[in-house]
Design a protein around this motif. Structure first.
Motif: not given
Length: 166
Positions: A6-17
């Motif tokens: 299990a990996v910790a939940p995380r957020i990715h924010i794409s500036l391009e998209h």
């Protein structure tokens, strides 16, 4: 024998998209939302109006149990609920609505520390008037979301969750 990791939940924010992706414990996409980041593009300098890149985490969650479209100033509810009439009374106000996820940088000299500190720059993921376009960089450096979306995201995360912006 396979081992589930299990990996910790995380957020990715794409500036391009102009997309925010919540990645779940299984490493897969849990949900995606359109966002609006800094009109001035990416950048870490204090006063730049840019959205900071790199590794961050959510330092604080603000606004639990507040009504949808609650207006915040200085991270405190004003007692107002956003409406077009209120907007006419306060032209030019940078509306911070519904919920706030206050970000803190993890990379010393890049997004943490003197002149580049995401936390001290008051960079948030927050709600904005639903009339504001998503998918287009227009903020003063924060990550803007639709009010229903920020409330939904708020209910899925906790303080400490990793946030990566690129």
């Amino acid at each position: 024998m396979s081992q589930d990791i299990a990996v910790a939940p995380r957020i990715h924010i794409s500036l391009e998209h102009q997309r925010l992706t919540l990645i779940g414990r299984d490493g897969g996409v849990e949900i995606e939302y359109p966002v609006s980041t800094g009109l001035n593009g990416p950048g870490e300098r204090d006063g730049s109006g840019c959205t900071p890149r790199g590794e961050h985490f959510i330092r604080a969650l603000i606004g639990a149990d507040q009504p949808l479209r609650t207006v915040f100033r200085g991270r405190r509810p004003t007692g107002e609920i956003y409406s077009p009439e209120l907007a006419q009374q306060h032209p030019g106000r940078d509306w911070i609505l519904s919920r706030i996820l206050w970000l803190c940088g993890r990379e010393s000299g890049k997004n943490r520390g003197p002149g580049v500190d995401t936390f001290r720059r008051f960079i948030y993921i927050h709600g904005t008037p639903d009339t504001e376009p998503m998918g287009v960089p227009l903020s003063h450096g924060c990550v803007r979301m639709r009010n229903d979306d920020i409330v939904d995201l708020f209910g899925r995360v906790q303080a400490g969750i990793a946030v990566f912006i690129d």
